[in-house]
Design an enzyme around this catalytic site. Structure first.
Site, PDB file in Angstrom:
ATOM      1  N   CYS A  29      37.626 -22.400  14.846  1.00 29.34           N
ATOM      2  CA  CYS A  29      36.376 -22.877  15.444  1.00 29.34           C
ATOM      3  C   CYS A  29      35.260 -22.892  14.410  1.00 29.34           C
ATOM      4  O   CYS A  29      34.763 -21.836  13.995  1.00 29.34           O
ATOM      5  CB  CYS A  29      36.011 -21.958  16.612  1.00 29.34           C
ATOM      6  SG  CYS A  29      34.394 -22.293  17.293  1.00 29.34           S
ATOM      7  N   CYS A  33      31.733 -21.627  15.742  1.00 29.71           N
ATOM      8  CA  CYS A  33      31.665 -20.172  15.937  1.00 29.71           C
ATOM      9  C   CYS A  33      31.528 -19.442  14.598  1.00 29.71           C
ATOM     10  O   CYS A  33      30.822 -18.450  14.503  1.00 29.71           O
ATOM     11  CB  CYS A  33      32.923 -19.641  16.630  1.00 29.71           C
ATOM     12  SG  CYS A  33      33.584 -20.685  17.905  1.00 29.71           S
ATOM     13  N   ASP A  34      32.223 -19.928  13.588  1.00 28.77           N
ATOM     14  CA  ASP A  34      32.387 -19.100  12.375  1.00 28.77           C
ATOM     15  C   ASP A  34      31.797 -19.667  11.095  1.00 28.77           C
ATOM     16  O   ASP A  34      31.819 -18.983  10.067  1.00 28.77           O
ATOM     17  CB  ASP A  34      33.895 -18.858  12.145  1.00 28.77           C
ATOM     18  CG  ASP A  34      34.515 -18.086  13.299  1.00 28.77           C
ATOM     19  OD1 ASP A  34      33.768 -17.347  13.959  1.00 28.77           O
ATOM     20  OD2 ASP A  34      35.728 -18.232  13.534  1.00 28.77           O
TER      21      ASP A  34
END
Ligand SMILES: Cc1cc2nc3c(=O)[nH]c(=O)nc-3n(C[C@H](O)[C@H](O)[C@H](O)COP(=O)(O)OP(=O)(O)OC[C@H]3O[C@@H](n4cnc5c(N)ncnc54)[C@H](O)[C@@H]3O)c2cc1C
Length: 401
Positions: A135, A138-139
């Protein structure tokens, strides 16, 4: 303890929330069950959203927040819970979550979408959350000014690499195809090729991820000559397709060999009153707009199903009198004549309940009683078929009554 709803939607991605908007707007008491803390599904894991019609300037997560606000405006309830089982007992569907909570609904929309595919490469599981990610949104910031490897070459892989390039120092994309060949759309390929931070390793696959606690190296194998190279890197992102979230549905609804839910064009599964929408179903184009369209279709169908079943239960199955049910259609003169004939027979005075079923509008009931020709007349006692007459003659009707 169990809670009762008209419609329960399994999954709070775009397909599920679109279904909930339509369902709660048509006054169905609607619940969305979502396993994650935040609703939004896959769009919660990426940034750009440039192709949702009518919303030229937005982000994927902003669009999903608007879907939720829209559903809540019409009264949709949201609960957190991972659905572990769905049981279909005719008009009652029972849903149980991992924590053991039980919910009941007249109709269910399956909108559990899909999850990133895992390749099962050595080190992939070990370094998940320690440099291995699925993701970008997200990261991405965890890899600011670092070097990463991206596995995959489809639209998602390229789009996400372009997004990641705003954070990282360097991206190496591992591409299984010959030089210059990628699965992504041409326009995306061009953007990636022009990006100074993105490099390509062609004809190659990722074989292993190595490190001491965190990702430090990616072992890449050239599939043409078998040569292996170790790349220094701090992270590995996988964008290699997705698999449907349908484990809990095996044996409940029909699935394809790849685990997608089989549906009709109207989103119906093989279980009456259970629909499947969005990425979880067997279809060709998996996008937010098609997910939302599926959701709308299922909610409208569910509304019709509930009305049809409620009418049938209240007037036929639970009737204290025997019911005479005439299946008719406005396009069939013989069936219209039968209706007039029966209406003149004062059936109520003879202890019957007289019910007319338009086969065009009440397809499910007609199918359930195998009504293939009209007019058909059913005598139903205590919810069971006592007699069935197809294209009945006057004499036969008199005998029946
Ligand atoms: C990287 C990437 C980029 C993309 N870019 C675009 C784009 O630019 N434009 C576009 O239109 N589409 C894009 N897509 C595709 C789009 O995101 C999907 O088609 C869409 O999200 C499908 O929606 P869905 O509601 O069917 O499923 P999902 O979005 O997968 O939502 C399913 C929801 O169900 C929940 N769930 C799963 N199992 C359970 C369970 N057992 N119990 C309860 N809840 C459960 C999940 O947590 C999730 O929230 C992209 C996809 C990816 C991966």
């Amino acid at each position: 303890m169990s809670a009762n709803y008209d419609l329960i939607v399994l999954g709070g991605g775009p397909a599920g929330m679109a279904s909930a908007i339509y369902s709660s707007r048509s006054r169905l008491n609607t619940l969305v069950l979502e396993t994650k803390r935040k609703t939004g599904g896959q769009p919660g894991t990426y940034h750009d959203m440039e192709n949702y019609p009518g919303v030229p300037e937005t982000t994927a997560s902003e669009l999903m927040e608007n879907f939720r606000t829209h559903a809540e405006k019409f009264g949709t309830e949201f609960e957190r819970g991972e659905v572990k089982s769905l049981e279909v007992n005719g008009f009652e569907k029972v849903i149980t979550t991992k924590k053991g909570e039980e919910y009941r609904a007249k109709s269910v929309v399956i909108a559990t979408g899909a999850e990133p595919r895992k390749l099962g490469i050595k080190g992939e599981e070990e370094f998940k959350g320690k440099g291995v990610s699925y993701c970008a949104t997200c990261d991405a910031d965890l890899f600011t000014d670092l070097d990463i490897v991206v596995v995959g070459n489809g639209n998602s892989a390229v789009e996400e690499s372009i997004y990641l390039s705003k954070f990282v120092n360097k991206i190496t994309m591992i591409v299984i195809h010959d030089e210059g060949v990628m699965d992504a759309e041409k326009i995306l390929q061009e953007k990636a090729m022009e990006n100074d931070k993105i490099e390509f390793v062609w004809n190659s696959v990722l074989e292993e991820i190595k490190g001491e606690g965190l990702v430090e190296k990616a072992v890449v194998k050239n599939i043409k000559n078998g040569e292996k190279t170790e790349l220094d890197c701090n992270g590995v992102f996988f964008f290699v397709g997705r698999v449907p979230s349908t484990d809990f549905l095996e044996g409940v609804v029909d699935l394809t060999e790849h685990g997608y839910v089989k549906t009709t064009k109207q989103m119906e599964t093989n279980q009456p009153g259970v629909y499947a929408v969005g990425d979880v179903r067997d279809k060709v184009v998996r996008q937010v707009i098609t997910a939302a369209g599926d959701g709308a279709t299922a909610a409208v169908l569910a509304q019709g199903y509930i009305e049809e079943e409620e009418y049938w239960h209240n007037h036929v199955v639970n009737s204290d009198k025997p019911a005479l049910v005439a299946f008719w259609s406005v396009t069939d003169q013989e069936s219209m004549d039968l209706i007039s004939q029966l209406e003149g027979m004062e059936l109520e005075d003879k202890g019957y309940k007289f019910i007319k079923i338009d086969t065009y509008k009440n397809r499910l009931i007609s199918d359930r009683y195998d009504v293939e020709e009209i007019p058909t007349l059913l005598k139903i006692e205590s919810g069971e078929v006592a007699s069935k007459l197809v294209k009945p003659e006057k004499e036969k009707i008199k005998e029946l009554i």
